[in-house]
Design an enzyme around this catalytic site. Structure first.
Site, PDB file in Angstrom:
ATOM      1  CG  ASP A   1     -43.941  16.607 -46.576  1.00 42.53           C
ATOM      2  OD1 ASP A   1     -43.863  16.377 -45.352  1.00 42.53           O
ATOM      3  OD2 ASP A   1     -44.724  16.001 -47.329  1.00 42.53           O
ATOM      4  CD  GLU A   2     -42.171  12.219 -45.816  1.00 38.20           C
ATOM      5  OE1 GLU A   2     -41.417  11.879 -44.882  1.00 38.20           O
ATOM      6  OE2 GLU A   2     -43.314  11.745 -45.969  1.00 38.20           O
TER       7      GLU A   2
ATOM      8  CE  LYS B   1     -45.341  13.312 -43.643  1.00 38.89           C
ATOM      9  NZ  LYS B   1     -45.482  13.906 -44.975  1.00 38.89           N
ATOM     10  CB  THR B   2     -50.278  15.973 -45.985  1.00 35.80           C
ATOM     11  OG1 THR B   2     -49.212  15.046 -46.156  1.00 35.80           O
ATOM     12  CG2 THR B   2     -50.564  16.663 -47.313  1.00 35.80           C
TER      13      THR B   2
ATOM     14  CD  GLN C   1     -42.582   7.808 -39.998  1.00 37.56           C
ATOM     15  OE1 GLN C   1     -42.964   7.226 -41.009  1.00 37.56           O
ATOM     16  NE2 GLN C   1     -43.310   8.749 -39.411  1.00 37.56           N
TER      17      GLN C   1
ATOM     18  NE  ARG D   1     -45.526   2.903 -42.439  1.00 38.93           N
ATOM     19  CZ  ARG D   1     -45.669   4.214 -42.342  1.00 38.93           C
ATOM     20  NH1 ARG D   1     -46.241   4.879 -43.317  1.00 38.93           N
ATOM     21  NH2 ARG D   1     -45.245   4.878 -41.284  1.00 38.93           N
TER      22      ARG D   1
END
Length: 751
Positions: free
Chosen positions: A219-220, A32-33, A250, A606
């Site tokens: 973002d997030e 995504k970044t 998430q 993770r």
């Protein structure tokens, strides 16, 4: 080279969407970044948008730095005009220009955490409040919660009613609020609140800021709260386009204000919106993703997506069920040691757990195996304040020391707990106690006895404290260590203090310490209080390695692991009631259960190369019942899991529509735990030898019932008070008291 080079089709679709609002549902590890930074670079390089017309908001300084570096690698110096910052940094910029509209100077002061504590120290001194009864962190959290809910000090005091604890916190809140105003200072919450006030109440000012930005990126986005969302929507003008990036699967921070419905309902608030789902994962193996996909599919309030990867990998998810609490952390330590012997850097390994108290048994197992570790974003179990408090109470009950006739070690214990819970013992009283100790050439506890004979208010409180210690000391030889600690914490008011302050996590840590003592007594029934305190010192004296190049395993809660990734991940103590957390689910119902599942999803994703899941059976001190494997293990189809340990599935409670799978035979681990610890030179108490277990099984003379007289290999003779769900409640000799033991455990037999 084009900024689109190397992007997959859906990533390109997100980058090229520049003429409408955009919601990017970015699965874990989906890049995504890179998509956001490529989109910003595309807007400037290909669409000729001015850099200063682009705003990108993140929620951590680390994320902001990473985004700036990536955009700079695309655009060079041209990227310097882009506003990329945390939401707090953006609010500072806005307020430096326009806060004068609220009567504050542009050079207002921003107070940090140390400044906040300094203000609280003034308030505590003003109102004679003991910091050990009302910790700075707890009160600052209270103030933040009230402010972000738009509750002023006066309203907070009204809502406190007659409850003393709430009134004290409201009083400190009023002092704190006035002090900030007098200083013309803002804390971090104020940065958002003042920005929100300006944008809501000053239309001309809002229009000015809306004209500045044509493209806004957040973002997030799944972690934004209502206040942050309103700031973002107020900044988005009619001619601007808002791009939000996040993953509803998430959303794990609802306890601090995040609302999953904000990202779920984004299309309703911004009708001219396109949604792009990024579901190609660049982090994990397909086996890990298959398990995570199957798990999260049981949630209803989500946007459906199926993560996939081109990295097939070779191994399945490994699930280990231990026969008891002792073997689970030892198995984790043994696997870590094997990985390290195979050349894996310890920093590539993480152990994740639902709650902080679960680190206790892990820390002990790693220390015994000589495996260095760090608690990421937390404190080692035996270094936590409530654990030190509890052990300080116990130390005052210990035997007289032959090495230190004056027992000056008691001074540290007295200084720590004399005012915990609050007893009105101030600095002057402590100075007087130290003076008496010097005059009598003794320790502070003996000085307390002398001081208690006086008639002052402080003397009365100290007299009550001494009476509690002496009363519990008289029981020392008649009670087990865990029962003795329960007694002193109850009679001193310590547990009542934690309960009144709703310190759930600290209470859980105390319960875990009690469980530690219970296991210690089971392994060595003849051990004394001083033996236990000496054993604990072996763990608390271990020093952390300061070498930045040192290797160490990372232990952390799953919340702390958000945004991180590791080659090897252990998700620890996956038992019903522990994870999913029973209290959370009882209080929050289906929504809380879905958040618990999202938390498990975050934990599983993770892992890059290998995911390990573990649990243990046996009686749980925390849950007060026999443990069973978590539904979050059961929801993973068997073809993705390699089962090791004991057979657990017959008794698994289930929360979902998936068909129950048949149990498969698993490997045993009991003897291996002993041989593993022996191989690393452990001095720890060993579990019951296999031959004793077998002998106990042979000696069993039939099914146990209420009223039966039984014999336990460690606690001796007892009587069964009740049996429920194969859990026997047995009354033993007064020293060991009432214990709960599995009725079919080989250590227990009918006489």
């Amino acid at each position: 080279m084009s900024v689109l080079t190397g992007l997959n089709e859906r990533q390109k679709e997100a980058v090229l969407c520049i003429d409408q609002h955009l919601r990017i549902i970015a699965g874990a590890g989906s890049g995504k970044t890179r998509v956001v930074t490529s989109r910003i670079a595309y807007l400037i390089d290909e669409c000729h948008v001015w850099p200063h017309q682009i705003l990108a908001i993140t929620f951590t300084n680390k994320a902001a730095r990473e985004m700036k570096e990536r955009v700079f690698s695309y655009l060079g110096d041209m990227s310097r005009g882009i506003q990329i910052s945390t939401i707090h940094s953006f609010c500072v910029r806005l307020l430096r220009e326009d806060i004068y509209e609220l009567g504050y100077p542009r050079n207002f002061t921003i107070v940090d955490s140390d400044d906040q504590k300094s203000i609280l120290k003034e308030a505590y001194k003003e109102y004679n409040i003991d910091v050990k009864s009302y910790s700075y962190a707890h009160v600052l959290s209270y103030i933040s919660r009230q402010k972000t809910r738009f509750i002023d000090p006066e309203t907070a005091m009204t809502q406190a009613g007659t409850w003393e604890g709430e009134r004290i916190k409201a009083q400190v809140y009023a002092f704190y609020d006035k002090r900030l105003h007098d200083m013309m200072a803002l804390d971090f919450d104020d940065l958002l609140l003042f920005t929100h006030r300006l944008l809501k109440n000053k239309p001309e000012l809002k229009a000015k800021w809306q004209r500045r930005f044509r493209y806004i990126h957040v973002d997030e986005f799944q972690d934004v709260d209502q206040l942050q969302y309103e700031i973002i929507t107020e900044l988005t003008g009619e001619d601007a386009f808002l791009c939000v990036v996040g993953d509803p699967d998430q959303t794990i921070y609802t306890w601090r204000g995040a609302q999953v419905d904000i990202i779920m309902n984004f299309e309703r608030d911004f009708p001219n919106c396109k949604t792009v789902i990024l579901n190609e994962n660049y982090r994990s193996t397909q086996a890990i993703l298959n398990g995570a996909n199957a798990l999260i599919a049981h949630n209803q309030n989500r946007i459906e997506k199926e993560l996939f990867t081109r990295n097939e990998g070779s191994g399945k998810i490994i699930h280990f069920s231990a026969m008891d609490d002792y073997n689970e952390p030892v198995w984790v330590a043994s696997r870590i040691r094997t990985l390290h012997q195979q050349g894996v850097n310890l920093k590539e390994i993480a152990v994740l757990y639902r709650s902080n108290y679960l680190s206790r048994s892990l820390e002990k197992a790693l220390l015994e195996a000589n495996i260095p570790y760090r608690i990421y974003g937390g404190i080692r179990f035996y270094d936590r304040a409530e654990i030190k408090d509890a052990l300080s109470y116990l130390r005052l009950l210990g035997q007289a020391s032959e090495v230190d006739p004056k027992e000056l070690w008691k001074d540290l214990a007295i200084k720590r707990i004399i005012n915990v819970p609050r007893r009105g013992v101030g600095n002057k009283t402590m100075e007087r106690l130290e003076e008496i100790a010097r005059e009598q050439n003794t320790n502070l506890y003996e000085a307390c006895k002398t001081f208690a004979n006086q008639s002052s208010r402080a003397a009365v409180m100290i007299r009550e404290f001494v009476e509690v210690i002496e009363r519990c000391r008289a029981m020392r030889d008649d009670l087990s260590i865990d029962t003795l600690l329960e007694t002193v914490l109850d009679q001193s008011g310590y547990m009542r203090m934690l309960e009144n302050e709703k310190e759930i996590e600290r209470i859980e840590n105390i319960k875990e310490l009690l469980h530690d003592m219970e296991v210690f007594m089971e392994n060595d029934p003849q051990a004394t209080l001083d033996d236990y305190l000496q054993m604990i010192s072996l763990y608390t004296d271990k020093e952390e390695i300061d070498d930045p190049q040192a290797q160490f395993v990372q232990l952390m809660t799953i919340h702390a692991a958000k945004g991180l990734e590791f080659n090897y991940v252990f998700v620890y103590s996956l038992c019903e009631g522990i994870f999913p957390n029973e209290r959370s689910v009882q209080e929050g119902g289906r929504e809380a259960m879905e958040e618990e599942r999202r938390l498990a999803y975050v934990a599983y994703t993770r892992a890059k190369q290998q995911l390990y899941l573990s649990d243990a059976q046996g009686y749980s001190y925390m849950l007060d019942r026999i443990k069973t494997t978590s539904c979050f293990v059961k929801e993973i189809p068997e073809e993705y899991v390699e089962e090791v340990g004991i057979n657990r599935y017959a008794n698994v409670p289930y929360h979902g529509a998936m068909q129950r799978r048949e149990p498969k035979p698993k490997q045993s681990f009991g003897i291996f735990a002993e041989s593993f610890l022996s191989s690393v030179g452990s001095q720890a108490k060993q579990p019951m030898p296999q031959e004793v277990r077998e002998e106990g099984t042979k000696r069993r003379t039939g099914k146990l019932h209420k009223g039966d007289v039984v014999e336990h290999t460690a606690f001796g003779e007892g009587v069964i008070i009740s049996i429920k769900d194969n859990l026997a409640t047995v009354a033993f000799d007064h020293k060991f008291g009432i214990r709960k033991i599995m009725a079919d455990h080989p250590s227990l037999r009918k006489k």
